[in-house]
Design a protein around this motif. Structure first.
Motif, PDB file in Angstrom:
ATOM      1  N   ALA A 104      -2.209   9.601 -44.644  1.00 53.89           N
ATOM      2  CA  ALA A 104      -1.349  10.364 -43.281  1.00 53.89           C
ATOM      3  C   ALA A 104      -0.667  11.479 -44.454  1.00 53.89           C
ATOM      4  CB  ALA A 104      -0.288   9.333 -43.030  1.00 53.89           C
ATOM      5  N   THR A 107       0.424  15.369 -41.178  1.00 51.37           N
ATOM      6  CA  THR A 107       0.238  14.902 -39.843  1.00 51.37           C
ATOM      7  C   THR A 107       1.448  14.868 -39.191  1.00 51.37           C
ATOM      8  OG1 THR A 107       0.139  12.511 -40.319  1.00 51.37           O
ATOM      9  CG2 THR A 107      -2.101  13.639 -40.163  1.00 51.37           C
ATOM     10  N   ASP A 151      -3.656   6.646 -32.081  1.00 53.57           N
ATOM     11  CA  ASP A 151      -3.356   7.120 -33.298  1.00 53.57           C
ATOM     12  C   ASP A 151      -4.481   8.327 -33.805  1.00 53.57           C
ATOM     13  OD1 ASP A 151      -0.803   6.236 -33.676  1.00 53.57           O
ATOM     14  OD2 ASP A 151      -1.500   4.529 -34.753  1.00 53.57           O
ATOM     15  N   SER A 152      -4.132   9.333 -34.388  1.00 59.21           N
ATOM     16  CA  SER A 152      -4.843  10.430 -35.083  1.00 59.21           C
ATOM     17  C   SER A 152      -6.052  10.986 -34.011  1.00 59.21           C
ATOM     18  CB  SER A 152      -5.848   9.838 -36.337  1.00 59.21           C
ATOM     19  OG  SER A 152      -4.612   9.606 -37.188  1.00 59.21           O
ATOM     20  N   LYS A 155      -7.366  14.251 -34.850  1.00 54.05           N
ATOM     21  CA  LYS A 155      -8.093  14.336 -36.116  1.00 54.05           C
ATOM     22  C   LYS A 155      -9.560  14.469 -35.613  1.00 54.05           C
ATOM     23  CE  LYS A 155      -5.177  12.475 -39.603  1.00 54.05           C
ATOM     24  NZ  LYS A 155      -4.943  11.614 -40.816  1.00 54.05           N
ATOM     25  N   GLN A 205      -1.796  18.044 -31.606  1.00 56.65           N
ATOM     26  CA  GLN A 205      -0.230  17.453 -31.644  1.00 56.65           C
ATOM     27  C   GLN A 205       0.742  18.571 -30.764  1.00 56.65           C
ATOM     28  OE1 GLN A 205       1.234  14.223 -34.356  1.00 56.65           O
ATOM     29  NE2 GLN A 205       0.344  15.731 -35.808  1.00 56.65           N
ATOM     30  N   ARG A 224      -2.389  23.970 -38.742  1.00 50.50           N
ATOM     31  CA  ARG A 224      -2.888  22.502 -39.166  1.00 50.50           C
ATOM     32  C   ARG A 224      -2.869  21.816 -38.048  1.00 50.50           C
ATOM     33  NH1 ARG A 224       1.509  19.182 -41.276  1.00 50.50           N
ATOM     34  NH2 ARG A 224       3.089  20.926 -41.745  1.00 50.50           N
ATOM     35  N   PHE A 225      -2.373  21.987 -36.848  1.00 49.66           N
ATOM     36  CA  PHE A 225      -2.376  21.313 -35.549  1.00 49.66           C
ATOM     37  C   PHE A 225      -3.339  21.828 -34.654  1.00 49.66           C
ATOM     38  CE2 PHE A 225       2.194  20.189 -36.614  1.00 49.66           C
ATOM     39  CZ  PHE A 225       1.799  18.986 -37.424  1.00 49.66           C
TER      40      PHE A 225
END
Ligand code: OGA
Ligand code: MN
Length: 329
Positions: A104, A107, A151-152, A155, A205, A224-225
């Protein structure tokens, strides 16, 4: 006692199954208890979620016990282990005995990490173990966990299992709810099943946070997101049932006009999170709850914001991308 097949697909060979008639308090009549080796699973939710007895997670598991845990996860999608006084090292060791860990890092919006990046720090505590201020960016970003998500899913390789351990819980509230995305898929009419079959969504996100009005991202955070692509329907590699792969991060459907996609995704979310498909977990200190992100969504519920809630998550990495990635516009 003879039983019919359980609500969650076929049973692997060699399992003994019997029905509990007079179960412990909270057990609905007819809910199944299933035993795999020395491990027993007592269903506690409507179509997902079981409490597990017979395992001490502070100790290494045998290969048979590991296999039983995976079989239980395939079937129930959420497993609850009570009274597990785990250290960080023991939680990590149990997680690693099930597969490779997802780190993690980057994130969330923590500036300093309270825990090593082998953990997702889902607590409301800063690096000094103090509850975040009400207007803390880190806290406001993490309120995104109150929206149904997997979750994730933001990604390229999304998470397989998440394992959340309760160290400190607030005096009230703070439940975690889980929705069965197999039941969500099964509830669709045939026309909708055909429609969703080959759809690809974009997840970010930035989008889930924007739903709560959190939009002041830096250029570095926007980079990053940036969105990734995920299929909308997943077939579970264990039992081959299909699930809707929804998440609050899903901002659109490739090839669809944005408002139409968002309206459609809202409708799917409404179907998939109806109460009949939801297990609500009321935490006790020492609980470890593990869920399969490939066939469930979950969300946090509110609690008094000045009280500490220390819950620590380890995460198992998924097998690979759910679809090819294309640079998003
Ligand atoms: C998580 C999460 C919900 C909660 O750990 O991934 O969403 O209730 N947690 O803390
Ligand atoms: Mn989560």
């Amino acid at each position: 006692m003879r039983t019919t097949a359980g609500p969650v697909g076929s049973r692997p060979v060699g399992e003994r199954v019997h029905l509990t008639r007079a179960g412990p308090p909270g057990t609905l009549p007819g809910m199944a208890t299933q035993t795999i080796g020395a491990v027993s699973f007592r269903q506690v939710g409507p179509c997902l979620a079981a409490e597990v007895d017979g395992l001490d997670l502070t100790r290494p598991l045998s290969p048979d016990e590991v296999a039983a845990v995976h079989a239980g996860m395939d079937r129930y999608a959420v497993l609850v282990f009570h009274d597990q006084p785990l250290t960080d090292e023991q939680q990590l060791a149990f997680t690693r005995s099930l597969g490779a860990i997802e780190h993690a890092i980057g994130t969330g919006l923590r500036e300093q990490y309270r825990l090593p990046t082998t953990f997702a720090d889902v607590s409301n505590l800063d690096v000094n173990n103090q509850v975040f201020a009400r207007d803390s960016r880190t806290r406001l970003f993490s309120l995104g966990n109150r929206l149904w998500h997997s979750d994730s899913s933001f990604k390229v390789v999304p998470a397989k299992y998440s394992l959340l351990h309760a160290r400190v819980i607030p005096s009230k509230g703070g439940n975690t709810e889980f929705a069965d995305m197999r039941a969500g898929y099964d509830a669709l009419d045939q026309e909708t099943k055909d429609r969703v079959a080959d759809l690809i969504c974009e997840h970010s996100q930035l989008y889930s946070r924007s739903l709560l009005g959190f939009t002041d991202f830096t250029d570095e955070e926007r980079e990053r997101f940036k969105p990734v692509r995920q299929v909308l329907v997943r077939t579970h590699p264990g039992h081959r049932r299909k699930s809707l792969y929804l998440s609050s991060h899903a901002r659109g459907i490739v090839g669809w006009p944005v408002p139409e996609a968002r309206a459609f995704l809202r409708d799917l979310n409404e179907i998939a999170t109806q109460r009949e498909f939801v297990y609500s977990h009321r935490w006790r200190v020492g609980d470890l709850v593990m869920w399969d992100n490939r066939q469930t969504m979950h969300r946090a519920r509110p609690f008094p914001e000045h009280e500490p809630r220390d819950v620590r998550r380890t995460t198992l990495m998924g097998d690979g991308p759910t679809t090819a990635q294309v640079a998003a516009a």
